[in-house]
Design an enzyme around this catalytic site. Sequence first.
Site, PDB file in Angstrom:
ATOM      1  N   HIS A  68     -31.600   3.355-110.698  1.00  0.00           N
ATOM      2  CA  HIS A  68     -31.237   2.880-109.733  1.00  0.00           C
ATOM      3  C   HIS A  68     -31.791   1.496-109.688  1.00  0.00           C
ATOM      4  O   HIS A  68     -30.938   0.726-108.588  1.00  0.00           O
ATOM      5  CB  HIS A  68     -31.273   3.274-108.134  1.00  0.00           C
ATOM      6  CG  HIS A  68     -30.237   4.571-108.094  1.00  0.00           C
ATOM      7  ND1 HIS A  68     -29.089   4.853-108.118  1.00  0.00           N
ATOM      8  CD2 HIS A  68     -30.904   5.720-107.987  1.00  0.00           C
ATOM      9  CE1 HIS A  68     -28.850   6.025-107.658  1.00  0.00           C
ATOM     10  NE2 HIS A  68     -29.420   6.688-107.677  1.00  0.00           N
ATOM     11  N   HIS A 184     -36.405  14.279-105.938  1.00  0.00           N
ATOM     12  CA  HIS A 184     -36.689  13.125-104.926  1.00  0.00           C
ATOM     13  C   HIS A 184     -36.942  14.853-104.028  1.00  0.00           C
ATOM     14  O   HIS A 184     -36.459  15.302-103.033  1.00  0.00           O
ATOM     15  CB  HIS A 184     -34.774  13.239-104.378  1.00  0.00           C
ATOM     16  CG  HIS A 184     -34.383  11.832-104.728  1.00  0.00           C
ATOM     17  ND1 HIS A 184     -33.821  11.185-103.767  1.00  0.00           N
ATOM     18  CD2 HIS A 184     -35.231  10.693-105.724  1.00  0.00           C
ATOM     19  CE1 HIS A 184     -33.882  10.415-104.386  1.00  0.00           C
ATOM     20  NE2 HIS A 184     -34.717  10.037-105.863  1.00  0.00           N
TER      21      HIS A 184
HETATM   22 FE   LIG Z   1     -34.491   8.290-106.638  1.00  0.00          FE
HETATM   23 FE   LIG Z   2     -33.522   8.270-109.970  1.00  0.00          FE
END
Ligand SMILES: [Fe+2]
Ligand SMILES: [Fe+2]
Length: 266
Positions: A68, A184
């Site tokens: 990201h 995550h």
């Molecule tokens: Fe992430």
């Molecule tokens: Fe990621």
Amino acid sequence: MRILFIGDIFGRPGRNIVRNHLKQLVAQHSVDLTIANGENSAAGFGITGPLAEELFDLGIEVITTGNHIWDKREILDYFEMAGGNPHSPARRVLRPGNFPPKMPGWGLYEGTTKAGVPYAVMNLQGRVFMSSNDDPFRKADEMLKPVTAKIILLDFHAETTSEKMALGWYLDGRVTAVLGTHTHTPTADERVLPKGTAFQTDVGMTGPYDSVIGVKKELVIEKFLNNMPVRFEAADGDVHLCAALIDCDETTGRARSIERIMVRED
Ligand SMILES: [Fe+2]
Ligand SMILES: [Fe+2]
């Protein structure tokens, strides 16, 4: 020496829980160095210069990222700011080092703790179910060559448990810790490998768990049901701070222990 590594900080809820608990965690565990993955700190998608500096102000010394990193274009200006100055704060925001050559940013930071111990932080990204960057295994060899610090921490931002575990074994004895990020979801497999590298497949997200990996769950369910484009929005409920605490010998760089940390917002 103790290192605290905080998993992907997601949006304002993630930043707030760090603000509310980091000082106490550092004091309670006598932490000497705090590192965090910040790729989702801007409302779940990317990071900007002001957000990086907000995290630095909270006591995080180096920020790693992942896929990201380019979501907020402002990060390019921030990297530009660092230019040739190795002491610019922007130099302490890393992107995976195995991105194509000549991209802005850096995958390695070498610094010194407040107590004067040299350390290095590396950031790499996996290739399985992710974009086809350079080989993270050979890139790790190449990036490690010039590093003189004994304390070396790698954030391996990758999707699959196998690729992460394989890199952990590959680097066993050559780095202090290989910590996974990106999924995550914290994994219960933290351990010190036989030659002294602390390993955890994924440290987990620091953000809202009333969600699908940080995003409002209704939107993700809709995406899976209809397969139509959906605008993802950050969730905000059931916030946890997930981190790994590593105790290591600063003269050899070997890890003695790794502990999973999870703090829930009251
Ligand atoms: Fe992430
Ligand atoms: Fe990621």
